[in-house]
Motif scaffolding. Structure first.
Motif, PDB file in Angstrom:
ATOM      1  N   GLY A   1      -3.974   3.987  -6.242  1.00 49.57           N
ATOM      2  CA  GLY A   1      -2.969   4.943  -5.801  1.00 49.57           C
ATOM      3  C   GLY A   1      -1.577   4.362  -5.700  1.00 49.57           C
ATOM      4  O   GLY A   1      -0.763   4.843  -4.899  1.00 49.57           O
ATOM      5  N   GLN A   2      -1.268   3.335  -6.518  1.00 48.28           N
ATOM      6  CA  GLN A   2       0.051   2.706  -6.451  1.00 48.28           C
ATOM      7  C   GLN A   2       1.145   3.534  -7.123  1.00 48.28           C
ATOM      8  O   GLN A   2       2.321   3.254  -6.940  1.00 48.28           O
ATOM      9  N   VAL A   3       0.756   4.538  -7.909  1.00 49.60           N
ATOM     10  CA  VAL A   3       1.754   5.415  -8.533  1.00 49.60           C
ATOM     11  C   VAL A   3       2.186   6.447  -7.494  1.00 49.60           C
ATOM     12  O   VAL A   3       1.392   7.281  -7.058  1.00 49.60           O
ATOM     13  N   VAL A   4       3.437   6.371  -7.097  1.00 47.76           N
ATOM     14  CA  VAL A   4       3.958   7.243  -6.046  1.00 47.76           C
ATOM     15  C   VAL A   4       4.164   8.653  -6.569  1.00 47.76           C
ATOM     16  O   VAL A   4       3.885   9.643  -5.885  1.00 47.76           O
TER      17      VAL A   4
ATOM     18  N   PRO B   1       0.829  -1.216   0.000  1.00 46.94           N
ATOM     19  CA  PRO B   1       0.000   0.000   0.000  1.00 46.94           C
ATOM     20  C   PRO B   1       0.854   1.253   0.000  1.00 46.94           C
ATOM     21  O   PRO B   1       1.973   1.274   0.522  1.00 46.94           O
ATOM     22  N   VAL B   2       0.323   2.305  -0.606  1.00 47.45           N
ATOM     23  CA  VAL B   2       1.028   3.580  -0.742  1.00 47.45           C
ATOM     24  C   VAL B   2       0.240   4.647  -0.009  1.00 47.45           C
ATOM     25  O   VAL B   2      -0.982   4.757  -0.173  1.00 47.45           O
ATOM     26  N   ASP B   3       0.933   5.435   0.777  1.00 51.55           N
ATOM     27  CA  ASP B   3       0.309   6.540   1.497  1.00 51.55           C
ATOM     28  C   ASP B   3       0.482   7.821   0.688  1.00 51.55           C
ATOM     29  O   ASP B   3       1.604   8.283   0.494  1.00 51.55           O
TER      30      ASP B   3
ATOM     31  N   SER C   1       5.006  -5.029  -5.388  1.00 51.70           N
ATOM     32  CA  SER C   1       5.091  -5.891  -4.207  1.00 51.70           C
ATOM     33  C   SER C   1       6.440  -5.812  -3.523  1.00 51.70           C
ATOM     34  O   SER C   1       6.578  -6.235  -2.370  1.00 51.70           O
ATOM     35  N   ARG C   2       7.442  -5.290  -4.199  1.00 48.01           N
ATOM     36  CA  ARG C   2       8.762  -5.162  -3.600  1.00 48.01           C
ATOM     37  C   ARG C   2       8.868  -3.878  -2.790  1.00 48.01           C
ATOM     38  O   ARG C   2       8.044  -2.970  -2.920  1.00 48.01           O
ATOM     39  N   ALA C   3       9.905  -3.801  -1.971  1.00 50.49           N
ATOM     40  CA  ALA C   3      10.046  -2.650  -1.072  1.00 50.49           C
ATOM     41  C   ALA C   3      10.312  -1.369  -1.843  1.00 50.49           C
ATOM     42  O   ALA C   3       9.801  -0.301  -1.488  1.00 50.49           O
TER      43      ALA C   3
END
Length: 280
Positions: free
Chosen positions: A59-62, A13-15, A78-80
């Protein structure tokens, strides 16, 4: 041959990621946004597009940045560490843009639409006349790269970037032109210069202020003398109709401009023969 053998994985997940506004169906509200994405969707690359669309909506695009000739993004999988994504297009050169700007400036309709923040519906024809394509026709017209291990192009990270890129055009249609090498300020400034004025938002030169009072004391209380100059040239009463863009409204098969022209001329003749107003 497909190498889509990677097992399903859950992205981290992305904040505060860049999230698509569209929650279902198509992404992109305006015709220019849909026009950009239709080439990608026409090739049908399996589930990558649907997974990329889910990434865009989750919202996975940072981060997403648009520059001349490329859009660069960071997409969390899925990777860090987020994957680095780049979507490149050919940016037009100075000579090519000069021809485009000359064609756009020659028609006030294009300038008016661009100043209003809209993409003119037939702007692609201007580029086509110059032998150029404003929008990519498909993935072959894009240079796409992602640091993920998936060898297929586009991968879901690239697809998510393309969908968000298309949606960003809804907010700023000039981003389409920026990808091709011309920013909003540059384009409007050049159009204003070619039309003999300064386009809004393109910047202007500040007019000089009045001289100090100490330098004009000798003439400060003198009544100003009106400047001498030639009388203004006579202007036809119906000349305003010449500024109406071509291809307007037709009434019973006749252009409305030509229907109005006799009425304008009749009003002009009446004004010319009317007696001057009485002095008070």
């Amino acid at each position: 041959m497909s190498y889509d053998w990677y097992p399903p994985s859950r992205p981290r997940p992305v904040d505060g990621g860049v999230r698509a506004r569209s929650r279902r169906g198509h992404i992109g509200q305006h015709w220019w946004s849909a026009r950009f994405i239709e080439g990608l969707e026409s090739i049908g690359v399996g589930g990558r597009l649907s997974r990329g669309k889910r990434y865009a909506r989750a919202g996975q695009v940072v981060e997403l940045r648009i520059d001349a000739g490329a859009a660069v993004a960071l997409v969390q999988g899925s990777r860090a560490r987020p994957y680095r994504v780049r979507v490149g297009v050919v940016a037009f050169g100075k000579r090519e843009w000069a021809g485009i700007e000359q064609a756009l400036a020659a028609d006030a309709w294009y300038t008016a639409k661009l100043l209003a923040g809209e993409m003119p519906p037939d702007i692609e024809e201007v580029f086509a006349a110059a032998g150029l394509d404003l929008f990519p026709a498909g993935v072959r017209d894009l240079a796409m790269d992602c640091s993920c291990p998936d060898s297929e192009v586009p991968c879901k990270h690239l697809a998510a970037t393309l969908y968000l890129l298309a949606e960003s055009f809804d907010d700023d249609p000039f981003a389409v032109l920026a990808l091709r090498g011309r920013s909003r300020d540059e384009l409007l400034a050049n159009l204003g210069a070619r039309r003999g004025g300064t386009a809004a938002g393109a910047g202007s030169v500040e007019a000089p202020g009045p001289p100090p009072l100490s330098e004009v004391l000798d003439t400060f209380y003198t009544a100003p003398r009106p400047p001498a100059g030639p009388s203004p040239a006579a202007v036809a009463i119906d000349s305003l109709l010449d500024q109406v863009p071509a291809g307007g409204i037709a009434v019973r098969g006749r252009d409305v401009v030509e229907l109005l022209r006799p009425a304008y001329r009749a009003l002009g003749d009446r004004a010319a023969t009317a007696p001057p107003p009485a002095e008070r």
